[in-house]
Design a protein around this motif. Structure first.
Motif, PDB file in Angstrom:
ATOM      1  N   LYS A 101      52.159  20.133 -11.653  1.00  0.00           N
ATOM      2  CA  LYS A 101      50.783  20.634 -11.677  1.00  0.00           C
ATOM      3  C   LYS A 101      50.727  22.067 -11.162  1.00  0.00           C
ATOM      4  O   LYS A 101      51.425  22.432 -10.219  1.00  0.00           O
ATOM      5  N   SER A 102      49.857  22.863 -11.794  1.00  0.00           N
ATOM      6  CA  SER A 102      49.656  24.235 -11.331  1.00  0.00           C
ATOM      7  C   SER A 102      48.408  24.288 -10.463  1.00  0.00           C
ATOM      8  O   SER A 102      47.564  23.398 -10.519  1.00  0.00           O
ATOM      9  N   GLY A 103      48.265  25.331  -9.689  1.00  0.00           N
ATOM     10  CA  GLY A 103      47.094  25.481  -8.833  1.00  0.00           C
ATOM     11  C   GLY A 103      46.217  26.622  -9.314  1.00  0.00           C
ATOM     12  O   GLY A 103      46.279  27.723  -8.778  1.00  0.00           O
ATOM     13  N   ASP A 104      45.413  26.399 -10.375  1.00  0.00           N
ATOM     14  CA  ASP A 104      44.523  27.451 -10.866  1.00  0.00           C
ATOM     15  C   ASP A 104      43.487  27.793  -9.800  1.00  0.00           C
ATOM     16  O   ASP A 104      42.981  26.918  -9.086  1.00  0.00           O
ATOM     17  N   GLU A 105      43.143  29.066  -9.707  1.00  0.00           N
ATOM     18  CA  GLU A 105      42.248  29.555  -8.670  1.00  0.00           C
ATOM     19  C   GLU A 105      40.828  29.745  -9.207  1.00  0.00           C
ATOM     20  O   GLU A 105      40.627  30.154 -10.358  1.00  0.00           O
ATOM     21  N   LEU A 106      39.849  29.493  -8.343  1.00  0.00           N
ATOM     22  CA  LEU A 106      38.442  29.660  -8.701  1.00  0.00           C
ATOM     23  C   LEU A 106      38.036  31.131  -8.742  1.00  0.00           C
ATOM     24  O   LEU A 106      37.189  31.522  -9.554  1.00  0.00           O
ATOM     25  N   GLY A 107      38.629  31.950  -7.891  1.00  0.00           N
ATOM     26  CA  GLY A 107      38.217  33.340  -7.729  1.00  0.00           C
ATOM     27  C   GLY A 107      38.044  34.119  -9.018  1.00  0.00           C
ATOM     28  O   GLY A 107      36.994  34.753  -9.229  1.00  0.00           O
ATOM     29  N   PRO A 108      39.035  34.097  -9.933  1.00  0.00           N
ATOM     30  CA  PRO A 108      38.883  34.868 -11.179  1.00  0.00           C
ATOM     31  C   PRO A 108      37.689  34.429 -12.026  1.00  0.00           C
ATOM     32  O   PRO A 108      37.080  35.250 -12.716  1.00  0.00           O
ATOM     33  N   LEU A 109      37.337  33.145 -11.994  1.00  0.00           N
ATOM     34  CA  LEU A 109      36.196  32.670 -12.779  1.00  0.00           C
ATOM     35  C   LEU A 109      34.883  33.204 -12.205  1.00  0.00           C
ATOM     36  O   LEU A 109      33.924  33.460 -12.939  1.00  0.00           O
ATOM     37  N   LEU A 110      34.837  33.376 -10.885  1.00  0.00           N
ATOM     38  CA  LEU A 110      33.648  33.929 -10.236  1.00  0.00           C
ATOM     39  C   LEU A 110      33.547  35.438 -10.422  1.00  0.00           C
ATOM     40  O   LEU A 110      32.458  35.993 -10.527  1.00  0.00           O
TER      41      LEU A 110
END
Length: 264
Positions: A101-110
């Protein structure tokens, strides 16, 4: 190239265990099945632990070049019995892979200037979740956020329904009551379908930063999420159908957003 022929091998037991969510969560791994999905994962340079193929058939021709180029990935020959044990499909294809599993980050979507994100709130049907991820990928959406009560995005049925789109854009799991207020603070509009809405989705402005909220097939958005929604949208229908399937509704709004942004 390694070979494993016993269904009782410890690695085989570990792989078969990934068909259950509790083991996927514990090991931070999941399975993908079939030539197309393995191809897409290799193209996207997803973190693969190993690719298992049926010994008698050999590495599928479509994957042979990738096998030579995929550094750090184990290619393991296994029996048809092992493939049947480790896959969910009724008619298994001759290859599967174990993915970390990868850990996609919320920051770029915000932070994205014209962010377009799909937010799922209690969408339980695996086929619907997978189809929505595929539609989001098709229009070039920024990502998908999956809240509590949704089908597990690593469920084999969800993964098959995405047709590889799971590897093309960020898909993040999280608490919506924590995430959505952060979006509102950034000036992102939260819009969702509503039978009581006055505004047609074709009159709505999708050109700015907007996140699209979709609730469960039976109950719609949960009360806490509905309270955070800024704009209710109606999909006009000239026929007699009472409503659309949630995946269809999501696709209509996503493609209208794409039309407004890129095909004026």
């Amino acid at each position: 190239m390694q070979q494993i022929t016993s269904p009782h091998n410890p690695r085989v037991k570990e792989w078969a265990g990934l068909l259950e969510k509790k083991n996927r969560d514990k090991q931070h791994k999941f399975l993908i099945e079939g030539i197309h999905l393995v191809q897409e994962a290799l193209k996207a340079q997803i973190d693969l632990e190993c690719v298992c193929y049926e010994i008698e058939r050999g590495i599928p021709a479509e994957l042979s070049k990738a096998a030579a180029a995929s550094l750090g990935v184990e290619w393991i020959g296994v029996t048809a019995a092992i493939i049947a044990k480790c896959t969910d499909a009724k008619t298994p294809q001759p290859v599967f892979a174990v993915v970390r599993k990868s850990g996609d980050e919320l920051g770029p979507l915000l932070a994205e200037e014209r962010t377009l994100v799909v937010v799922l709130d209690g969408v339980q049907d695996p086929g619907n979740v997978g189809t929505i991820i595929r539609s989001a990928d098709a229009v070039g959406a920024s990502g998908v956020i999956v809240g509590p009560g949704c089908a597990d995005i690593y469920n084999p049925k969800v993964i098959r329904s995405t047709m590889g789109s799971l590897f093309h854009l960020p898909v993040i799991e999280g608490e919506l009551v924590d995430i959505l207020p952060q979006a509102k603070e950034r000036g992102i509009r939260l819009a969702g379908t509503s039978l009581q809405a006055a505004e047609s989705c074709y009159a709505y402005d999708f050109t700015g930063p907007v996140w699209l909220l979709f609730g469960s097939e039976a109950r719609g958005l949960s009360p806490n999420v509905r309270e955070l929604m800024d704009d209710g949208l109606l999909i006009p229908m000239r026929g007699q159908a009472e409503s659309l399937n949630v995946a269809m509704a999501a696709s209509v709004l996503l493609f209208e957003a794409q039309r407004q942004r890129y095909f004026k």
